[in-house]
Scaffold this active site. Structure first.
Site, PDB file in Angstrom:
ATOM      1  N   ALA A  38     -66.319  31.586  -3.229  1.00 28.26           N
ATOM      2  CA  ALA A  38     -67.198  31.644  -2.059  1.00 28.26           C
ATOM      3  C   ALA A  38     -68.442  32.485  -2.322  1.00 28.26           C
ATOM      4  CB  ALA A  38     -66.423  32.189  -0.862  1.00 28.26           C
ATOM      5  N   CYS A  39     -68.968  32.399  -3.525  1.00 24.75           N
ATOM      6  CA  CYS A  39     -70.121  33.194  -3.950  1.00 24.75           C
ATOM      7  C   CYS A  39     -71.348  32.292  -4.055  1.00 24.75           C
ATOM      8  CB  CYS A  39     -69.797  33.815  -5.314  1.00 24.75           C
ATOM      9  SG  CYS A  39     -71.128  34.757  -6.077  1.00 24.75           S
ATOM     10  N   GLY A  40     -72.508  32.863  -3.907  1.00 28.69           N
ATOM     11  CA  GLY A  40     -73.727  32.092  -4.093  1.00 28.69           C
ATOM     12  C   GLY A  40     -73.867  31.534  -5.506  1.00 28.69           C
TER      13      GLY A  40
END
Length: 168
Positions: A38-40
Site C-alpha cells: 500500500a505504498c506509493g
C-alpha cells in the site's frame, strides 16, 4: 574489483514458509528489496518483475521482503501479500516472509546490507519501502538504491554484475 566474501549462513523464509539459505545464492546476483503493498512505490513491483523475467536465466535472483515498518503499508498476512502481488503485478519472483528492516528485530540480512552499503551521508537506517540492494556473485554488495529509484535504472549495474564470473 572487490574480493568475494563468504556468504553469511542465514536461513531465510518465503511467504509460503519454505526455507532459502542465503549461502545457496552465492553464485547468483541478488536484488534485495523491502516491499509494501500500500505504498506509493508499490507499482515498482511491476518493474522488479520485468527485471526478474529479463535476467533470471542469466543468474539474477530478485527477493522481495514485505515490511510493515513504514506507515503500516504492509498490514496483510502472507496469503494476502502473495495474492496481491500476483494478481496486481504478476509477481513470480521470490517473495519472502514479512520482516523488519530496522531496529532490534531487523532481519540480520538487512543489518548486514545496511553496514555494507550505507545510505546518504553514511546513514545505515532504511528510510522507506522499496530500498534496494544489489549483491554481486560471491556476496559483495554492489550498491544501495533509494526507494524512488525505479527498477529500470538498475539495468546497467545488473548487467555489469551478471558479466562477472561466479567464484569457485
Amino acid at each position: 574489483m572487490p574480493q568475494p566474501v563468504s556468504p553469511p549462513p542465514w536461513t531465510l523464509h518465503t511467504l509460503d514458509n519454505q526455507t532459502l539459505r542465503w549461502g545457496d545464492l552465492h553464485h547468483n546476483v541478488v536484488l534485495v528489496v523491502n516491499t509494501a503493498s500500500a505504498c506509493g512505490f508499490t507499482p515498482q513491483l511491476a518493474g522488479l518483475q520485468e527485471l526478474h523475467t529479463r535476467y533470471a536465466e542469466r543468474g539474477l535472483v530478485v527477493l522481495g521482503f514485505p515490511c510493515n515498518q513504514f506507515g503500516r503499508q504492509e498490514p496483510g498476512d502472507a496469503a494476502e501479500i502473495s495474492t496481491f502481488c500476483q494478481r496486481n503485478y504478476g509477481v513470480d519472483f521470490q517473495m519472502m516472509a514479512k520482516i523488519e528492516v530496522n531496529g532490534p528485530n531487523a532481519l540480520p540480512l538487512f543489518d548486514w546490507l545496511k553496514q555494507q552499503a550505507p545510505g546518504l551521508l553514511g546513514s545505515t537506517a532504511i528510510k522507506w519501502n522499496f530500498t534496494k540492494f544489489l549483491v554481486g556473485r560471491g556476496g559483495q554488495v554492489v550498491r544501495r538504491y533509494a526507494p524512488n529509484t525505479p527498477p529500470k535504472a538498475l539495468i546497467a549495474d545488473i548487467e555489469a554484475a551478471l558479466a562477472v564470473s561466479a567464484p569457485d
